[in-house]
Design a protein around this motif. Structure first.
Motif, PDB file in Angstrom:
ATOM      1  N   TYR A  16      60.303  43.893  45.968  1.00 43.71           N
ATOM      2  CA  TYR A  16      59.685  43.408  47.204  1.00 43.71           C
ATOM      3  C   TYR A  16      60.743  42.775  48.088  1.00 43.71           C
ATOM      4  O   TYR A  16      61.871  42.526  47.655  1.00 43.71           O
ATOM      5  CB  TYR A  16      58.567  42.407  46.878  1.00 43.71           C
ATOM      6  N   GLY A  32      59.460  36.408  49.829  1.00 50.02           N
ATOM      7  CA  GLY A  32      58.140  36.340  49.208  1.00 50.02           C
ATOM      8  C   GLY A  32      58.213  35.693  47.831  1.00 50.02           C
ATOM      9  O   GLY A  32      59.289  35.355  47.317  1.00 50.02           O
ATOM     10  N   THR A  38      57.724  36.968  44.860  1.00 53.49           N
ATOM     11  CA  THR A  38      58.458  37.756  43.865  1.00 53.49           C
ATOM     12  C   THR A  38      59.954  37.530  44.009  1.00 53.49           C
ATOM     13  O   THR A  38      60.671  37.315  43.025  1.00 53.49           O
ATOM     14  CB  THR A  38      58.140  39.253  44.020  1.00 53.49           C
ATOM     15  N   ASN A  94      67.271  43.259  46.733  1.00 54.51           N
ATOM     16  CA  ASN A  94      65.938  43.660  47.161  1.00 54.51           C
ATOM     17  C   ASN A  94      65.899  45.162  47.420  1.00 54.51           C
ATOM     18  O   ASN A  94      66.715  45.693  48.185  1.00 54.51           O
ATOM     19  CB  ASN A  94      65.527  42.918  48.436  1.00 54.51           C
ATOM     20  N   ALA A 154      62.807  46.952  48.387  1.00 52.89           N
ATOM     21  CA  ALA A 154      61.385  46.849  48.704  1.00 52.89           C
ATOM     22  C   ALA A 154      60.798  48.199  49.115  1.00 52.89           C
ATOM     23  O   ALA A 154      61.511  49.089  49.568  1.00 52.89           O
ATOM     24  CB  ALA A 154      61.179  45.832  49.821  1.00 52.89           C
ATOM     25  N   ASP A 185      54.790  48.915  47.235  1.00 54.21           N
ATOM     26  CA  ASP A 185      54.259  48.159  46.096  1.00 54.21           C
ATOM     27  C   ASP A 185      55.150  48.242  44.862  1.00 54.21           C
ATOM     28  O   ASP A 185      54.669  48.346  43.737  1.00 54.21           O
ATOM     29  CB  ASP A 185      52.848  48.655  45.769  1.00 54.21           C
ATOM     30  N   TRP A 239      48.887  44.741  50.656  1.00 51.63           N
ATOM     31  CA  TRP A 239      50.270  45.185  50.476  1.00 51.63           C
ATOM     32  C   TRP A 239      50.394  46.432  49.625  1.00 51.63           C
ATOM     33  O   TRP A 239      51.510  46.882  49.363  1.00 51.63           O
ATOM     34  CB  TRP A 239      51.091  44.061  49.835  1.00 51.63           C
ATOM     35  N   GLN A 274      53.981  44.029  54.220  1.00 49.23           N
ATOM     36  CA  GLN A 274      55.082  44.049  53.263  1.00 49.23           C
ATOM     37  C   GLN A 274      54.960  42.862  52.321  1.00 49.23           C
ATOM     38  O   GLN A 274      55.378  41.755  52.627  1.00 49.23           O
ATOM     39  CB  GLN A 274      56.425  43.981  54.009  1.00 49.23           C
ATOM     40  N   GLY A 275      54.335  43.071  51.162  1.00 48.15           N
ATOM     41  CA  GLY A 275      54.226  42.015  50.166  1.00 48.15           C
ATOM     42  C   GLY A 275      53.227  40.936  50.548  1.00 48.15           C
ATOM     43  O   GLY A 275      52.604  40.959  51.617  1.00 48.15           O
TER      44      GLY A 275
END
Length: 312
Positions: A34, A38, A40, A63, A65, A68, A151, A176-177
């Motif tokens: 992700y 965020g 995560t 990252n 991302a 999901d 998301w 996004q997330g």
């Protein structure tokens, strides 16, 4: 579904005499499924610092991302299962998302450990005046367009199940997330959203209201609110944060990585544990090794059945 292992028992099992200590041959890459900022991402980077301090390993977080966690995972599966490349995502990346993607299967991965569980909830802006699902239902019946921020495919399916249970129509907005869904809600691009745990400051500040829990029981932030199951929605939308590797990782590598994470999460002074207790209360959730693999496979089978019912 397998119950999470107690931290003490988990450490004891992994620290037995048969375990040969493993050390990485150079830096470990930790791919985060992700975007930056965020829950995560913050949890992963905090954990990286503490693993480095405890073991002296060098870990490079990155990252990757998209979709999901699928973008990261589809790249991870082709790496060598030598412990040098790991993934950090959520369990739905492996027990739900493969149904909609030909690039990965639950069999493509080694499941190392979970770290925390979500606090999945249906959220609305406090200024909307909505405090319950019935308020959302009444607003839709009164002609208000309902835009639901999510998301990923699973939570979008969950929103569709909720809308059917309430007899309303919703438009879906992909963000996004978890941080992205909250941003969409606060910015008024959506008027209802999913939150997995990062909503805590905004709920405590009175900016957002929880309408219902999407966990098996109430969420800690507002235990008075009903669960979706009580509203007639049978799909479990809660998830856990998970560290994975390509399939075929030797058990001694898997278990050594799991062991160091267990040690960190069992420490009350751990920054990672304290972050989890604040954002994903009440405490870490640790399931590892074979038990975790069984959990992923069982939940995947359950989700296949739910989605078949949804399309009938």
């Amino acid at each position: 579904m397998m119950k999470p292992l107690l931290l003490g028992a988990c450490i004891a099992a992994l620290a037995g005499p048969a375990l040969a200590e493993w050390n990485p041959d150079g830096p470990i890459r930790l791919w985060i499924g992700y975007g930056a900022g965020g829950g995560t991402d913050v949890q992963a980077r905090t954990l990286v610092k503490e693993i480095e301090a405890l073991r002296g390993w060098t870990i490079l977080p990155e990252n990757r991302a998209g979709d999901d966690g699928l973008v990261m995972s589809s790249q991870l599966k082709s790496q060598a299962p030598d412990g040098q490349t790991l993934g950090f995502a959520i369990t739905t990346t492996y027990d739900f998302a493969p149904m909609n993607n030909d690039n990965i299967s639950p069999e493509d991965f080694t499941y190392i450990t979970t770290t925390a569980g979500s606090q999945m909830a249906v959220l609305a802006r406090a200024e909307s005046g909505w405090n319950t699902l019935e308020d959302l239902q009444a607003a839709a019946a009164g002609g208000e367009q309902i835009v639901w921020a999510n998301w990923g495919t699973q939570v979008e399916a969950g929103a569709e199940l909720v809308s059917r249970a309430l007899g309303i129509e919703v438009s879906h907005l992909r963000a996004q997330g978890g941080a992205g869904t909250l941003n969409a809600l606060v910015a008024m691009d959506a008027n209802v959203a999913w939150g997995g745990g990062v909503q805590k400051p905004l709920v405590e500040a009175g900016v957002l209201n929880i309408l219902a829990s999407a966990e098996q029981g109430p969420v800690v932030l507002d235990p008075t609110k009903p669960t979706l199951a009580e509203a007639g929605v049978g799909m479990k939308l809660g998830y856990e944060y998970i560290i994975t590797a390509p399939a075929g990782m030797p058990d001694e590598i898997r278990d050594e990585i799991a062991l160091v994470i267990s040690e960190i999460l069992a420490n009350p002074e751990s920054e990672t544990r304290q972050f989890i207790e604040q954002q994903y209360p009440p405490e870490p959730i640790v399931t590892q090794g074979d038990a975790l693999r069984e959990q992923i496979m069982a939940t995947y089978a359950e989700n296949v059945d739910v989605m078949k019912a949804l399309t009938e």
